[in-house]
Design a protein around this motif. Structure first.
Motif, PDB file in Angstrom:
ATOM      1  N   GLN A   1      30.902  55.836  44.575  1.00  0.00           N
ATOM      2  CA  GLN A   1      31.938  54.812  44.636  1.00  0.00           C
ATOM      3  C   GLN A   1      32.723  54.675  43.329  1.00  0.00           C
ATOM      4  O   GLN A   1      33.806  54.090  43.326  1.00  0.00           O
ATOM      5  N   GLY A   2      32.183  55.184  42.236  1.00  0.00           N
ATOM      6  CA  GLY A   2      32.932  55.224  40.987  1.00  0.00           C
ATOM      7  C   GLY A   2      32.989  53.933  40.194  1.00  0.00           C
ATOM      8  O   GLY A   2      33.859  53.760  39.345  1.00  0.00           O
ATOM      9  N   TRP A   3      32.026  53.025  40.422  1.00  0.00           N
ATOM     10  CA  TRP A   3      32.009  51.790  39.645  1.00  0.00           C
ATOM     11  C   TRP A   3      31.439  52.055  38.256  1.00  0.00           C
ATOM     12  O   TRP A   3      30.593  52.923  38.079  1.00  0.00           O
ATOM     13  N   ARG A   4      31.894  51.280  37.309  1.00  0.00           N
ATOM     14  CA  ARG A   4      31.364  51.377  35.948  1.00  0.00           C
ATOM     15  C   ARG A   4      30.335  50.264  35.764  1.00  0.00           C
ATOM     16  O   ARG A   4      30.686  49.082  35.736  1.00  0.00           O
ATOM     17  N   LEU A   5      29.074  50.647  35.633  1.00  0.00           N
ATOM     18  CA  LEU A   5      27.976  49.682  35.591  1.00  0.00           C
ATOM     19  C   LEU A   5      27.390  49.577  34.185  1.00  0.00           C
ATOM     20  O   LEU A   5      27.452  50.519  33.395  1.00  0.00           O
ATOM     21  N   CYS A   6      26.816  48.428  33.923  1.00  0.00           N
ATOM     22  CA  CYS A   6      26.140  48.182  32.644  1.00  0.00           C
ATOM     23  C   CYS A   6      24.655  47.957  32.922  1.00  0.00           C
ATOM     24  O   CYS A   6      24.291  47.060  33.688  1.00  0.00           O
ATOM     25  N   LEU A   7      23.795  48.777  32.314  1.00  0.00           N
ATOM     26  CA  LEU A   7      22.344  48.646  32.445  1.00  0.00           C
ATOM     27  C   LEU A   7      21.751  48.447  31.055  1.00  0.00           C
ATOM     28  O   LEU A   7      22.136  49.136  30.107  1.00  0.00           O
ATOM     29  N   HIS A   8      20.810  47.507  30.973  1.00  0.00           N
ATOM     30  CA  HIS A   8      20.322  47.145  29.641  1.00  0.00           C
ATOM     31  C   HIS A   8      19.579  48.297  28.972  1.00  0.00           C
ATOM     32  O   HIS A   8      19.669  48.455  27.752  1.00  0.00           O
TER      33      HIS A   8
ATOM     34  N   PRO B   1      38.805  41.779  27.024  1.00  0.00           N
ATOM     35  CA  PRO B   1      38.820  42.326  28.390  1.00  0.00           C
ATOM     36  C   PRO B   1      37.414  42.641  28.862  1.00  0.00           C
ATOM     37  O   PRO B   1      36.502  42.854  28.061  1.00  0.00           O
ATOM     38  N   GLN B   2      37.216  42.659  30.168  1.00  0.00           N
ATOM     39  CA  GLN B   2      35.917  42.994  30.752  1.00  0.00           C
ATOM     40  C   GLN B   2      35.793  44.510  30.855  1.00  0.00           C
ATOM     41  O   GLN B   2      36.623  45.167  31.469  1.00  0.00           O
ATOM     42  N   ARG B   3      34.736  45.063  30.278  1.00  0.00           N
ATOM     43  CA  ARG B   3      34.570  46.513  30.168  1.00  0.00           C
ATOM     44  C   ARG B   3      33.873  47.120  31.372  1.00  0.00           C
ATOM     45  O   ARG B   3      33.991  48.317  31.620  1.00  0.00           O
ATOM     46  N   TYR B   4      33.107  46.327  32.119  1.00  0.00           N
ATOM     47  CA  TYR B   4      32.311  46.865  33.215  1.00  0.00           C
ATOM     48  C   TYR B   4      32.702  46.198  34.531  1.00  0.00           C
ATOM     49  O   TYR B   4      33.165  45.051  34.562  1.00  0.00           O
ATOM     50  N   ASP B   5      32.486  46.953  35.609  1.00  0.00           N
ATOM     51  CA  ASP B   5      32.666  46.367  36.938  1.00  0.00           C
ATOM     52  C   ASP B   5      31.503  45.458  37.303  1.00  0.00           C
ATOM     53  O   ASP B   5      31.696  44.459  38.010  1.00  0.00           O
ATOM     54  N   ALA B   6      30.298  45.807  36.836  1.00  0.00           N
ATOM     55  CA  ALA B   6      29.136  44.987  37.170  1.00  0.00           C
ATOM     56  C   ALA B   6      28.023  45.213  36.149  1.00  0.00           C
ATOM     57  O   ALA B   6      27.851  46.329  35.642  1.00  0.00           O
ATOM     58  N   PHE B   7      27.313  44.152  35.870  1.00  0.00           N
ATOM     59  CA  PHE B   7      26.088  44.218  35.072  1.00  0.00           C
ATOM     60  C   PHE B   7      24.907  44.148  36.027  1.00  0.00           C
ATOM     61  O   PHE B   7      24.828  43.256  36.874  1.00  0.00           O
ATOM     62  N   ILE B   8      23.981  45.111  35.898  1.00  0.00           N
ATOM     63  CA  ILE B   8      22.816  45.166  36.785  1.00  0.00           C
ATOM     64  C   ILE B   8      21.633  44.491  36.091  1.00  0.00           C
ATOM     65  O   ILE B   8      21.153  44.967  35.066  1.00  0.00           O
ATOM     66  N   SER B   9      21.189  43.403  36.651  1.00  0.00           N
ATOM     67  CA  SER B   9      20.035  42.687  36.127  1.00  0.00           C
ATOM     68  C   SER B   9      18.822  43.047  36.980  1.00  0.00           C
ATOM     69  O   SER B   9      18.789  42.754  38.186  1.00  0.00           O
TER      70      SER B   9
ATOM     71  N   ARG C   1      32.832  42.150  35.485  1.00  0.00           N
ATOM     72  CA  ARG C   1      33.473  41.358  36.535  1.00  0.00           C
ATOM     73  C   ARG C   1      32.439  40.682  37.424  1.00  0.00           C
ATOM     74  O   ARG C   1      32.623  39.541  37.845  1.00  0.00           O
ATOM     75  N   LYS C   2      31.353  41.398  37.715  1.00  0.00           N
ATOM     76  CA  LYS C   2      30.325  40.884  38.612  1.00  0.00           C
ATOM     77  C   LYS C   2      28.954  41.070  37.981  1.00  0.00           C
ATOM     78  O   LYS C   2      28.771  41.890  37.066  1.00  0.00           O
TER      79      LYS C   2
END
Length: 260
Positions: free
Chosen positions: A138-145, A109-117, A167-168
């Motif tokens: 907004q409550g999004w779950r983001l992934c930052l390196h 499953p996808q764990r994050y709503d978006a990965f921020i590059s 997801r994005k």
């Protein structure tokens, strides 16, 4: 012929071959002729001298070898200077292909709503402007390196996990981003997922106005800008709320088929 000091070297190779193969002349007692030179062959039979090594031209072999080395060096230099980005692109696309095939079998499953590059030079903007709105409001779950990549794992595996585990993918574009090798690899991997799945998973956010001619060296970036809509922070002006509203709409939109 008996009293002639014969040299058992390549200078007499033709003579020995003539003695053995000539059908019109008989050399009497040829099998008794012995070598006088060089000293390590003195006393050995002249006909026992191996002439096959004389047909190998050492200088020609050296020429061929040195030519191959020079050509290989030129090709390597040319490839590194002009095609290294294409090779890196192909390599990371191959890694992404292997990862994508593995994830399909696993069904993770996808764990994050978006990965921020983003580039480290733009980290302050990401933490001050983007995170409070996207995560806080907004409550999004983001992934930052810098925050979410597990330590001790190869960086390229972390990037691949983040891209396929979200997801994005939001790419925060700036001049520093375009000049970063790791950012280039991130968007290359994201591009592969984009074209492989044929889903609109990529969101481009430009922090600065970058003319099209400056995007020309970054052929994948220019191609993406032509095919996809993007958000511009520099154009947000006095209405940043509209910018974040558009970004929320892009994140909230489910994967749309690019072919539709």
């Amino acid at each position: 012929m008996n009293d002639n000091p014969l040299a058992c070297d390549c200078s007499n190779a033709d003579f020995q071959q003539w003695m053995q193969n000539n059908n019109q002349t008989l050399v009497v007692d040829a099998h008794r002729y012995t070598c006088s030179f060089p000293l390590d062959k003195k006393g050995t039979r002249f006909l026992d001298f191996d002439i096959h090594s004389c047909w190998v031209d050492a200088s020609f072999i050296y020429f061929i070898s040195s030519t191959c080395v020079i050509v290989l060096t030129l090709l390597t230099s040319f490839t590194y200077h002009f095609l290294r980005l294409h090779l890196f692109y192909a390599y990371y696309l191959f890694l992404a292909f292997l990862y994508e095939a593995k994830e399909r079998k696993r069904g993770s499953p996808q764990r994050y709503d978006a990965f921020i590059s983003y580039n480290v030079h733009d980290e302050l903007w990401v933490y001050r402007e983007m995170l409070p709105v996207l995560e806080g409001e907004q409550g999004w779950r983001l992934c930052l390196h810098h925050r979410d990549f597990p330590p001790g794992k190869p960086i390229i595996e972390n990037i691949t996990d983040a891209i396929y585990g979200s997801r994005k993918i939001i790419c925060v574009i700036s001049h520093h981003y375009l000049e970063s090798e790791w950012c280039s690899r991130e968007i290359q991997m994201a591009s592969y997922r984009l074209f492989d799945e044929q889903k609109d998973v990529l969101i481009l956010v430009f922090l600065e106005d970058i003319p099209a001619h400056q995007l020309s060296p970054y052929y994948h970036m220019k191609r993406l800008v032509k095919r996809h809509t993007y958000l511009s922070w520099s154009h947000a002006g006095q209405h940043p709320g509209l910018f974040w509203q558009n970004l929320r709409r892009a994140l909230d939109t489910p994967h749309s088929d690019l072919t539709s």
